[in-house]
Design a protein around this motif. Structure first.
Motif, short mmCIF file in Angstrom:
data_model
loop_
_atom_site.label_atom_id
_atom_site.label_comp_id
_atom_site.label_asym_id
_atom_site.label_seq_id
_atom_site.Cartn_x
_atom_site.Cartn_y
_atom_site.Cartn_z
N ALA A 92 0.86 -1.18 0.00
CA ALA A 92 0.00 0.00 0.00
C ALA A 92 0.89 1.23 0.00
N GLY A 93 0.58 2.21 -0.86
CA GLY A 93 1.45 3.38 -0.92
C GLY A 93 0.94 4.46 -1.83
N TRP A 94 1.83 5.37 -2.18
CA TRP A 94 1.53 6.49 -3.07
C TRP A 94 2.69 6.67 -4.04
N SER A 95 2.34 7.01 -5.29
CA SER A 95 3.36 7.31 -6.29
C SER A 95 2.87 8.44 -7.18
N GLY A 96 3.81 9.24 -7.66
CA GLY A 96 3.44 10.34 -8.54
C GLY A 96 4.61 11.25 -8.82
N ALA A 97 4.41 12.17 -9.75
CA ALA A 97 5.44 13.13 -10.12
C ALA A 97 5.57 14.19 -9.03
N VAL A 98 6.82 14.59 -8.76
CA VAL A 98 7.07 15.65 -7.77
C VAL A 98 7.77 16.86 -8.40
N ALA A 99 8.26 16.71 -9.62
CA ALA A 99 8.90 17.80 -10.36
C ALA A 99 9.08 17.32 -11.79
N ASN A 100 9.52 18.21 -12.67
CA ASN A 100 9.79 17.80 -14.05
C ASN A 100 10.82 16.68 -14.07
N ASP A 101 10.45 15.57 -14.67
CA ASP A 101 11.31 14.39 -14.84
C ASP A 101 11.49 13.57 -13.56
N TRP A 102 10.96 14.03 -12.43
CA TRP A 102 11.18 13.33 -11.16
C TRP A 102 9.87 12.74 -10.65
N ALA A 103 9.95 11.50 -10.13
CA ALA A 103 8.78 10.83 -9.56
C ALA A 103 9.20 10.10 -8.28
N VAL A 104 8.23 9.92 -7.40
CA VAL A 104 8.48 9.27 -6.11
C VAL A 104 7.44 8.19 -5.88
N ASP A 105 7.88 7.10 -5.27
CA ASP A 105 6.98 6.03 -4.84
C ASP A 105 7.34 5.70 -3.39
N VAL A 106 6.36 5.78 -2.49
CA VAL A 106 6.56 5.43 -1.08
C VAL A 106 5.51 4.39 -0.72
N ASN A 107 5.94 3.27 -0.15
CA ASN A 107 4.98 2.23 0.17
C ASN A 107 5.40 1.40 1.37
N LEU A 108 4.43 0.69 1.89
CA LEU A 108 4.65 -0.27 2.97
C LEU A 108 4.37 -1.65 2.39
N THR A 109 5.34 -2.56 2.48
CA THR A 109 5.21 -3.90 1.92
C THR A 109 5.23 -4.93 3.03
N ARG A 110 4.26 -5.83 2.99
CA ARG A 110 4.17 -6.93 3.94
C ARG A 110 4.43 -8.22 3.18
N TYR A 111 5.49 -8.95 3.56
CA TYR A 111 5.85 -10.22 2.94
C TYR A 111 5.25 -11.35 3.77
N LEU A 112 4.45 -12.21 3.13
CA LEU A 112 3.75 -13.29 3.82
C LEU A 112 4.10 -14.64 3.23
N TYR A 113 4.29 -15.64 4.10
CA TYR A 113 4.59 -17.01 3.69
C TYR A 113 3.65 -17.94 4.46
N PRO A 114 2.40 -18.09 3.99
CA PRO A 114 1.36 -18.73 4.79
C PRO A 114 1.59 -20.19 5.12
#
Length: 234
Positions: A92-114
């Motif tokens: 779950a997270g957010w991604s998008g452009a923050v300036a010309n040519d620049w983009a950011v992705d910030v997320n929280l990842t949960r790794y599961l091995y049931p």
């Protein structure tokens, strides 16, 4: 403590995102999927399938404002055998452009091995900065890196080079800083040649290599190896 506070805020924020998407309907969100068949599931330099083939698939739901949630799964196999046969990554997270040519992705990842008979589940906070959609810097932080009970920070620097409409090269080098109580830090690198066969279908050939610290941490599953994959998006 800081990591836990950030994770808590992201979980609350992303929970609100999922509720909002469900209430707003499909018009406010886009859905995309991916699937691949690989000769060897290699992650951060180490095989997660014990050198065997793996089938993988995922789905991603993205809002018009950049918030997203995704689920991805793959077959796995570890040595010594701990019962794990599948991995599911919930993001779950957010991604998008923050300036010309620049983009950011910030997320929280949960790794599961049931199916594992030991506790392999863990969580990581990730951030990726991209320039011109060709160069990226990724940083991941966890207080339970690799489910080892200790902190770890991972960083990867990568680039992709288009070679016409059908071909491209992709390369990356990564370093994992692990708590000394768990393991030595290790370094890995990868280089891929990708061919767009038809429409969204691609063939990928990747050469992986690691240093000796990774080979000590993942005996038999690190070092030099080649991965071949067929992948698509839909």
């Amino acid at each position: 403590m800081v990591v836990e506070q950030v994770k808590g805020r992201l979980v609350r924020c992303c929970s609100g995102l999922l509720v909002g998407l469900a209430m707003s309907g499909a018009a406010a969100a886009a859905v995309e999927g991916n699937a691949s068949l690989t000769s060897d599931y290699v992650w951060r330099g180490s095989s997660q399938s014990d050198g065997d083939p793996a089938a993988q698939a995922g789905v991603k739901l993205t809002s018009s404002r950049g918030w997203y949630a995704s689920a991805w799964g793959s077959g796995v196999s570890f040595q010594p055998d701990n019962g794990a046969r599948s991995e599911f990554d919930l993001v779950a997270g957010w991604s998008g452009a923050v300036a010309n040519d620049w983009a950011v992705d910030v997320n929280l990842t949960r790794y599961l091995y049931p199916s594992a008979n030991v506790d392999l589940d863990w969580t990581e906070l990730n951030g990726t900065l991209t320039w011109q959609q060709r160069y990226w810097l990724q940083v991941g932080v966890s207080d339970n890196a690799l489910a080892g009970g200790h902190g770890g920070t991972y960083a990867q620097l990568g680039a992709r080079l288009p070679l016409g409409e059908a071909w491209r090269l992709e390369g990356a080098i990564g370093h994992y800083w692990l708590d000394s109580a768990q393991s030595d830090d290790y370094l890995h690198g990868q280089l891929s040649a990708v061919w767009r066969v038809h429409g969204p279908w691609e063939l990928r050939l990747t050469a992986h290599d690691t240093d000796r610290a990774a080979q000590r941490l993942f005996p038999g599953n690190a070092g030099s190896r080649v991965e071949f994959a067929l992948q698509t998006t839909f």
